[in-house]
Design a protein around this motif. Structure first.
Motif, PDB file in Angstrom:
ATOM      1  N   LEU A 167       0.802  -1.228   0.000  1.00  0.00           N
ATOM      2  CA  LEU A 167       0.000   0.000   0.000  1.00  0.00           C
ATOM      3  C   LEU A 167       0.834   1.276   0.000  1.00  0.00           C
ATOM      4  O   LEU A 167       0.354   2.324  -0.452  1.00  0.00           O
ATOM      5  N   VAL A 168       2.055   1.219   0.511  1.00  0.00           N
ATOM      6  CA  VAL A 168       2.902   2.421   0.558  1.00  0.00           C
ATOM      7  C   VAL A 168       3.976   2.363  -0.528  1.00  0.00           C
ATOM      8  O   VAL A 168       4.128   3.300  -1.313  1.00  0.00           O
ATOM      9  N   ALA A 169       4.717   1.262  -0.584  1.00  0.00           N
ATOM     10  CA  ALA A 169       5.796   1.147  -1.576  1.00  0.00           C
ATOM     11  C   ALA A 169       5.267   0.815  -2.962  1.00  0.00           C
ATOM     12  O   ALA A 169       5.952   1.024  -3.960  1.00  0.00           O
TER      13      ALA A 169
ATOM     14  N   LEU B  25      15.168   2.357  11.341  1.00  0.00           N
ATOM     15  CA  LEU B  25      13.709   2.432  11.253  1.00  0.00           C
ATOM     16  C   LEU B  25      13.237   3.808  10.776  1.00  0.00           C
ATOM     17  O   LEU B  25      12.247   3.907  10.043  1.00  0.00           O
ATOM     18  N   VAL B  26      13.937   4.864  11.171  1.00  0.00           N
ATOM     19  CA  VAL B  26      13.581   6.207  10.676  1.00  0.00           C
ATOM     20  C   VAL B  26      13.845   6.295   9.174  1.00  0.00           C
ATOM     21  O   VAL B  26      13.016   6.818   8.409  1.00  0.00           O
ATOM     22  N   VAL B  27      14.996   5.780   8.743  1.00  0.00           N
ATOM     23  CA  VAL B  27      15.310   5.779   7.302  1.00  0.00           C
ATOM     24  C   VAL B  27      14.297   4.921   6.541  1.00  0.00           C
ATOM     25  O   VAL B  27      13.851   5.291   5.446  1.00  0.00           O
ATOM     26  N   TYR B  28      13.939   3.784   7.116  1.00  0.00           N
ATOM     27  CA  TYR B  28      12.929   2.911   6.510  1.00  0.00           C
ATOM     28  C   TYR B  28      11.612   3.656   6.298  1.00  0.00           C
ATOM     29  O   TYR B  28      10.967   3.511   5.252  1.00  0.00           O
ATOM     30  N   ALA B  29      11.213   4.447   7.282  1.00  0.00           N
ATOM     31  CA  ALA B  29       9.950   5.188   7.188  1.00  0.00           C
ATOM     32  C   ALA B  29       9.933   6.153   6.014  1.00  0.00           C
ATOM     33  O   ALA B  29       8.884   6.430   5.429  1.00  0.00           O
ATOM     34  N   VAL B  30      11.107   6.663   5.645  1.00  0.00           N
ATOM     35  CA  VAL B  30      11.214   7.564   4.495  1.00  0.00           C
ATOM     36  C   VAL B  30      11.367   6.763   3.201  1.00  0.00           C
ATOM     37  O   VAL B  30      10.681   7.005   2.206  1.00  0.00           O
ATOM     38  N   ALA B  31      12.260   5.765   3.230  1.00  0.00           N
ATOM     39  CA  ALA B  31      12.604   5.019   2.017  1.00  0.00           C
ATOM     40  C   ALA B  31      11.481   4.130   1.519  1.00  0.00           C
ATOM     41  O   ALA B  31      11.465   3.744   0.335  1.00  0.00           O
TER      42      ALA B  31
END
Length: 402
Positions: A245-247, A295-301
């Protein structure tokens, strides 16, 4: 870290088949990982097969996790007087029979009971397996030996879980339990053949094992696992929704996503074992902030398919680096009750599973989106880092007893 503590927790046992023994212990982890994680991918088939709702199907996963939390300290303490090889064999036999019972469970109620039963030996098996593995090598290689045992759980996510999911979707979801039963039987043969006999400690007793629960450092290590690892599960629980749904990744590619996560877990477990051999607390101090950053980078990437796939691997690796260090920390914190202390790590990880899934679901329900669980996980990792720092400060004031 005191060399006396290291020696007392893992006096080396000579064995001509160290690699084969560790492989046998890791094979048990493969079976445990397949039965634990494949259920998540077969929930729709389970719902249809038993005629139950999605929340009821989710309770089957919760029942297994509850079994782990209950069984880890209970069975490790009860089995304290048994030779470790026989304890490992008994736990794997219990696990195998419980999964075969799930195969023939006729209704929801009996399936719920069988899943709880299958979870009971999970933590205790990993606990005694870690102690056996650590005893087969020199004290300076304990982290590596433990990581090799834990790698079985990670490898299951790369090979076993995708394969079992495909078998369950194609030929019937109950075949999952036959597959796990087969892995359990193979593990029993390998354990019997290659794991050396070790006489129980002459002072071993339930009371001695339960004495581990009196130590503050044991509880702090457990708390690090619950809080620090909660972010890993907050992210993993909702990874299918996030990826699709996001990627924008097609659902047909989800097995690749799961395999990438599993590969990250394998890499993280191996690297984490090497790091733990150099410094257990140093590993915790570096890895927990690393998880938060990942996890922060994951939230953006995660908003782009290719960067999302890369970060799936990174998140899996960063979280798994914690496991060998936590396992070794518990052994150091309770050298006279190693089986119970070691098993508590897996009870803690299953509480982390429940905590992460609950908090991740909570922020999704609040309308924050499917990226929010990763940010919740980052906060949990920072809190876990704070607990690790507290543990280190207290240890400097009062070193761990030998």
């Amino acid at each position: 870290m005191s060399s006396v503590v290291q020696t007392s927790t893992a006096s080396k046992t000579k064995s001509p088949h160290v690699g084969a023994a560790i492989f046998a212990l890791a094979m048990g982890g493969v079976g445990i990982g397949v039965t634990e994680f494949t259920m998540m991918g077969l929930l729709k088939e389970v719902e249809q097969g038993l005629g139950i709702s999605t929340p009821e199907a989710g309770h089957l996963i919760s029942a297994y996790a509850l079994g782990v939390v209950v069984g880890a300290p209970l069975l490790a303490a009860v089995g304290a007087k048994l030779p470790r090889k026989y304890l490992a064999l008994g736990l794997m036999l219990f696990f195998t029979l419980a999964n075969l019972t799930s195969y023939v469970a006729p209704d929801y109620g009996s399936m719920l009971v069988s899943r709880f039963a299958a979870g009971l030996p999970h933590g205790a098996f990993f606990g005694v397996a870690a102690v056996i593995a650590a005893s087969l090598v020199s004290p300076t290689r304990r982290g590596w030996a433990i990581s090799m045992v834990m790698a079985g759980l990670s490898v299951s996510n790369v090979i076993g879980v995708p394969a079992a999911t495909w078998v369950g979707q194609t030929f019937g979801w109950r075949l999952l339990f036959l597959l796990v039963g087969g892995i359990g039987l193979l593990t029993l043969v390998l354990l019997w053949r290659y794991v050396p006999y070790q006489a129980p400690h002459p002072d071993a007793s339930i009371r001695r094992e339960l004495g581990a629960l009196k130590r503050l450092q044991v509880w702090l290590a457990i708390l690090i696992g619950i809080v620090g690892f909660g972010g890993f599960f907050a992210t993993y629980t909702y990874i299918a929704h996030t990826m699709t749904l996001v990627a924008g990744i097609p659902g047909s590619l989800l097995p690749i996503v799961v395999a990438l996560y599993g590969l990250g877990m394998v890499a993280g477990t191996v690297v984490g074992g090497r790091l733990a051999d150099k410094s257990v607390m140093g590993t915790l101090y570096w890895v927990l902030p690393g998880i938060a950053v990942a996890l922060v980078v994951y939230a953006v990437a995660v908003h782009w398919p290719w960067s999302a796939l890369v970060m799936v691997f990174v998140v899996g690796a960063s979280g798994s680096m914690l496991i060998p260090a936590l396992q070794t920390r518990l052994l150091d914190a309770s050298p006279d009750a190693p089986s119970l202390a070691s098993s508590l790590n897996h009870a803690a990880l299953n509480v982390a599973n429940a905590l992460g899934a609950f908090l991740g679901g909570l922020v999704i329900a609040w309308g924050w989106g499917f990226v929010a669980p990763a940010l919740v996980g980052a906060v949990l990792a920072v809190l876990g880092f704070g607990i690790a720092l507290t543990s280190g400060v207290l240890e400097r004031k009062k070193p761990l007893a030998a």
